[in-house]
Write an enzyme that holds these catalytic residues in place. Structure first.
Site, PDB file in Angstrom:
ATOM      1  N   GLU A 172      32.767  44.661  10.307  1.00 32.46           N
ATOM      2  CA  GLU A 172      32.297  46.051  10.220  1.00 32.46           C
ATOM      3  C   GLU A 172      31.377  46.354   9.036  1.00 32.46           C
ATOM      4  OE1 GLU A 172      35.543  45.038   9.633  1.00 32.46           O
ATOM      5  OE2 GLU A 172      36.417  46.180   7.973  1.00 32.46           O
ATOM      6  N   ASN A 173      30.626  45.393   8.506  1.00 30.38           N
ATOM      7  CA  ASN A 173      29.721  45.657   7.377  1.00 30.38           C
ATOM      8  C   ASN A 173      28.978  46.982   7.583  1.00 30.38           C
ATOM      9  OD1 ASN A 173      30.127  42.768   6.649  1.00 30.38           O
ATOM     10  ND2 ASN A 173      28.918  42.483   8.506  1.00 30.38           N
ATOM     11  N   GLU A 222      34.868  47.987  15.540  1.00 34.30           N
ATOM     12  CA  GLU A 222      34.000  47.838  14.366  1.00 34.30           C
ATOM     13  C   GLU A 222      33.306  49.158  14.045  1.00 34.30           C
ATOM     14  OE1 GLU A 222      34.707  45.217  12.894  1.00 34.30           O
ATOM     15  OE2 GLU A 222      35.555  44.152  14.611  1.00 34.30           O
ATOM     16  N   HIS A 239      35.634  51.504  12.215  1.00 37.11           N
ATOM     17  CA  HIS A 239      35.826  51.148  10.805  1.00 37.11           C
ATOM     18  C   HIS A 239      34.881  51.927   9.891  1.00 37.11           C
ATOM     19  CE1 HIS A 239      38.840  48.074  10.416  1.00 37.11           C
ATOM     20  NE2 HIS A 239      38.230  47.153  11.134  1.00 37.11           N
TER      21      HIS A 239
HETATM   22  N1  TRP Z   1      37.463  43.191   9.413  1.00 37.31           N
HETATM   23  C1  TRP Z   1      37.260  42.374  10.578  1.00 37.31           C
HETATM   24  C2  TRP Z   1      37.856  43.188  11.728  1.00 37.31           C
HETATM   25  O1  TRP Z   1      37.251  44.059  12.219  1.00 37.31           O
HETATM   26  C3  TRP Z   1      37.959  41.052  10.474  1.00 37.31           C
HETATM   27  C4  TRP Z   1      37.163  39.886  10.035  1.00 37.31           C
HETATM   28  C5  TRP Z   1      35.955  39.510  10.487  1.00 37.31           C
HETATM   29  C6  TRP Z   1      37.539  38.880   9.117  1.00 37.31           C
HETATM   30  N2  TRP Z   1      35.592  38.330   9.901  1.00 37.31           N
HETATM   31  C7  TRP Z   1      36.537  37.931   9.078  1.00 37.31           C
HETATM   32  C8  TRP Z   1      38.655  38.673   8.339  1.00 37.31           C
HETATM   33  C9  TRP Z   1      36.616  36.793   8.284  1.00 37.31           C
HETATM   34  C10 TRP Z   1      38.739  37.551   7.548  1.00 37.31           C
HETATM   35  C11 TRP Z   1      37.736  36.617   7.513  1.00 37.31           C
HETATM   36  O2  TRP Z   1      38.981  43.092  12.078  1.00 37.31           O
HETATM   37 ZN    ZN Z   2      39.177  45.477  11.979  1.00 39.03          ZN
END
Ligand code: TRP
Ligand code: ZN
Length: 868
Positions: free
Chosen positions: A267-268, A301, A304
């Site tokens: 979700e950047n 995403e 988020h």
């Molecule tokens: N935050 C991401 C999600 O939407 C999860 C995630 C994506 C992640 N790439 C990752 C977590 C790499 C750890 C490592 O859930």
């Molecule tokens: Zn997430």
């Protein structure tokens, strides 16, 4: 063994950061074979902090360092490869560093790496430190300005977070783009992409009338596969406005698809990065389930942007604050877009099979963990799925309207801050006026609560008494747990008909707070069949010993989709476990199954009702009382399928014929019909006849991947070895250029339920289409084999365990995150009888003894071996 045990981090040791970073200026210059990252941080010492500055930075080649323009002498700083220490810094200053990194040789897929033709980043949880020096923790929020530079021919597209400020050409065929993100954010939300990508564009007008440009960037060959994700994105944006009152907060939203990615998507801020498997869609490369999955991940995403980005986590122990809440939000969204009942049953089925197993094993942890060695290991089913159930319980306890007000209060109060799960619950308390002190235990206590319900009916007083006992089992490091506060939704059937309570409602939610507690229900005219845990109102194991007649009544008449499905699952589990299939199935079970066949529920729900409990969930049930023998479970389940296939053969044929669909559309009505039609076809394969002829026909005339795979699976499971090889080979010839379809092709073979699948998987590891560096390929072949082919994985000679052990050994230092996840099936060793358990532990021990063991794998393996 690795040198020295890695350090454990504890939640209770949280301390605020010593410095604030108000602004970051990055210049990232990509060259062939290396990348230079020049960073200027504006730092401020916070009150009470010491004189020295310690920044995270992993494996960076430091080329220059200065403070406020004065370069530091060699003894003015120390860098040990993991941390940069500067013993004396001013209160308010600019730190400039330049480092060299190598994305081309980064196989961990954390930080900046190269995937096929593009450069991209993955910073959550702690990947930013592999790009430059920083306080790599979620409670340091900064404003980012990012300049990306690269060769214009190699990387015509240069992206980062926020708004594009300027672009210009540089010397030597290079160019640059400057991006600025006005929203302060933690560095785990930083992203950068550079590559030769095509852009698919659309736009969205927000509720307040602003136009947002929407872009999906993909490799040229995938340009035509973006429509479904784009539609899903627009639906998500509208839904978040309508349900939560949340409007998108920038003029641009980008999605990029990359083929090498450790997880599903990320979700950047304004630059979401997706695994190709979670965004690209077309009838030829995506299954029905895939379409639904893409819709929910795009939504996840996007959601988020508020639950995670605008309000973020104070520390990684609070991960479920954003993940549990966002999974709950995406589940609400999917329920609104599709069939709510089907979505709920699918989610519960997934949670009960996989999260319950995690909670019963050596990696069990609370939704908010107390300690970890490597945070990547805690992106778990417990944090995500159980975390979402905890939020769902708040929603049931407070009611929809108060819950939404609570969420809005939370977003307003904590906007731009990094907060805790407690802050979230406190916001819910404030708007509802309820005391959620006991409820907070859901965040602290690991393990799945067990609930038993005794019923007592007093005909004279027309009173029903339900006595509920809860038991919270011990988990590693936790015992003697106090009772939890949970909503128990119940309903009644009288004379086979849904019956209202005396206040006219059909469902009543009891609030369970004690270890043993009675609830009286008045005005009950005659002894009812009680429908318990409607909607799966709490993530518990319901221990009840209902008789067959009760189950049959619930299956045929209850109003609640979950209860009806669950009753069928219980009934079928009982039949499979009892081995009565040897003598033919009891007339009462056949009649219950027949009434589900006849019921007028929609096809998707009917398909769920008529699907036997998975081998995995039967194993979980069995593990409650006994050691698990997967071969015995499979044999019993297959026998029941054969009986049902034969007994209802004509009905299956009718259903199969009536579920034919026109030209492919991934809409609810067709998806349901295909699910039911394929189930009928599957039962027909057990009834003999010319099922294989039907499969060949299906394969030949299919206009979509869902039909094609159903047919291919049947041929692979039931046809002769030579027919199987012919079908697999021609499928590969036709689809070899579609990586996502080739992954499915790997999975079909990896999950073929036969002992020699072990050798087949070993052979496929040599196939030109297999690639040890690509996580999707690893999951499709090795992951699927270990988690979804119990017969071969648990082969008596241990060859299945050895295959997995070999793969983990090969991967563990190249890609620690993926390797650690692949360990999961071995961590369940305690479930199995001595010989199998011993052979599984041998693999774990062998991995534990490897040189240079990564922290990720070390943590999983050592915790799994600790138990005994
Ligand atoms: N935050 C991401 C999600 O939407 C999860 C995630 C994506 C992640 N790439 C990752 C977590 C790499 C750890 C490592 O859930
Ligand atoms: Zn997430």
């Amino acid at each position: 063994m690795r040198e020295g045990s890695p350090k454990t981090i504890y939640r209770k040791e949280y301390a605020e950061p010593e410095f604030a970073i108000s602004r970051v200026d990055l210049v990232v210059s990509i060259f062939d074979g290396y990348t230079l990252v020049s960073s200027t941080l504006h730092l401020n010492r916070r009150s009470g902090a010491g004189t020295s500055l310690v920044l995270d930075g992993e494996g960076l080649e430091l080329e220059a360092i200065d403070i406020d323009g004065e370069s530091l002498a060699a003894d003015g700083f120390h860098y040990d490869g993991r941390q940069l220490t500067i013993p004396a810094v001013p209160d308010d200053f600019h730190l400039h560093t330049r480092v060299k990194i190598c994305p081309e040789s980064n196989s961990s897929l954390e930080g900046l790496y190269r995937s096929r033709t593009m450069y991209c980043t993955q910073c959550e949880a702690e990947g930013f430190r592999k790009i430059t020096f920083f306080l790599d923790r979620p409670d340091v929020l900064a404003e980012f300005q990012v300049t990306v530079e690269a060769d214009k021919a190699v990387c015509p597209v240069l992206l980062s977070n926020g708004n594009l400020q300027s672009t210009r050409d540089l010397e030597d065929g290079r160019h640059q783009s400057v991006w600025h993100d006005p929203w302060p954010k933690p560095c785990y939300l930083f992203a950068l992409v550079a590559g030769d990508l095509e852009c698919v564009s659309d736009s969205f007008v927000t509720a307040s009338g602003r136009t947002v440009a929407l872009h999906i960037y993909v490799e040229a060959k995938d340009q035509n596969y973006c429509g479904h994700a784009m539609d899903s994105l627009k639906r998500s944006m509208r839904w978040d406005e309508q349900v939560y009152g949340l409007e998108y907060d920038l003029d641009l939203f980008n999605i990029v698809a990359v083929d090498d990615f450790n997880m599903g998507a990320m979700e950047n801020k304004s630059l979401n990065i997706f695994n190709t498997s979670c965004v690209l869609a077309s009838p030829d490369i995506t299954t029905d389930a895939g379409y639904l999955r893409i819709e929910s991940i795009v939504a996840h995403e996007y959601f988020h942007n508020y639950s995670g980005n605008r309000v973020t986590c104070r520390d990684w122990f609070q991960l479920s604050l954003k993940e549990g809440f966002t999974v709950f939000r995406d589940a609400q969204f999917s329920a609104d877009m599709n069939s709510a009942g089907v979505k709920r049953v699918e989610d519960v089925s997934f949670l009960r099979t996989h999260q319950f197993a995690e909670d019963a094993g050596p990696m069990a942890h609370p939704v908010r963990p107390d300690s970890f060695i490597e945070i990547s290991n805690f992106y778990t089913l417990t944090v995500y799925e159980k975390g979402s159930e905890v939020v769902r319980m708040l929603h049931s306890l407070l009611g929809h309207e108060a819950f939404i007000r609570g969420a809005q209060h939370y977003f307003r109060t904590f906007d731009g801050q990094a907060v805790t799960c407690d802050d979230f619950v406190a916001a819910m308390e404030q708007v509802s006026g309820r005391d959620l002190t006991q409820f907070r235990r859901w965040y602290e206590q690991a393990g799945t609560p067990e609930l038993a319900v005794e019923e007592q009916y007093d005909a004279q007083a027309q009173q029903l008494t339900l006595t509920v006992s809860q038991h919270n089992p011990d988990t590693p490091g936790q015992s003697d747990k106090p009772p939890l506060h949970l909503p128990l939704a119940v309903g009644m059937l009288i004379d086979g008909q849904p019956q209202a309570f005396d206040d006219g409602s059909m469902t009543r939610t009891l609030e369970v707070t004690e270890a043993r507690q009675s609830f009286q229900i008045d005005g009950v005219k005659s002894r009812p069949v009680v429908s318990l845990l409607r909607g799966f109102s709490a993530p518990v194991r319901l221990k009840s010993a209902e008789d067959d007649a009760t189950l049959e009544a619930l299956i045929s008449a209850d109003e609640d989709d979950f209860v009806r499905w669950d009753a069928m699952q219980r009934y079928a589990s009982r039949v499979i476990a009892s081995r009565q299939q040897d003598q033919g199935l009891s007339p009462s079970f056949l009649s219950a199954f027949g009434s589900a066949l006849d019921s007028d529920v929609d096809p998707a729900m009917k398909a769920l009702l008529l699907t036997l409990p998975s081998e995995e969930s039967l194993a979980d049930l069995r593990a409650q009382t006994d050691k698990v023998d997967v071969h015995e479970i499979r044999a019993a389940r297959e026998r029941v399928k054969a009986v049902l296939g034969n007994h209802f053969e004509d009905r299956w044929r009718d259903i199969f014929d009536s579920c034919a669909t026109g030209p492919y559309q991934p809409d609810g009505s067709q998806i349901g019909k295909r699910a039911l039609g394929h189930l009928a076809f599957h039962y027909l394969c057990y009834a003999g006849g010319d099922a294989l002829g039907t499969a060949q026909q299906m394969l030949a005339k299919a206009d979509n991947l869902t039909d094609r795979l159903a047919a291919l699976r049947a041929i692979v499971c039931f046809a002769s070895a030579s027919d199987r090889r012919v079908a697999l080979e021609s499928f590969y010839q036709r689809w070899q250029d579609e990586a996502l379809v080739v992954n499915q092709w790997f999975t079909v073979q990896a999950t073929r339920p036969a002992a020699d699948a072990v050798e087949a998987v070993r052979a496929l590891q040599q196939h030109p289409a297999f690639d040890w560096r690509n996580p999707n390929k690893l999951r499709a072949l090795v992951g699927a084999f270990a988690s979804a082919n119990p017969v071969a994985f648990h082969r008596a000679d241990g060859a299945g365990y050895e295959l997995l052990g070999d793969a983990i050994e090969r991967l563990q230092s190249a890609n620690p995150q993926v390797a650690a996840r692949l360990c999961a099936p071995l961590t369940r060793h305690a479930r199995y009888a001595d010989g199998a358990a011993e052979a599984m532990r041998r693999q774990l021990q062998r991995i534990a003894g490897l040189e240079n063991l990564s922290r990720d794998v070390y943590e999983v393996v050592s915790r799994s071996l600790e138990q005994d």
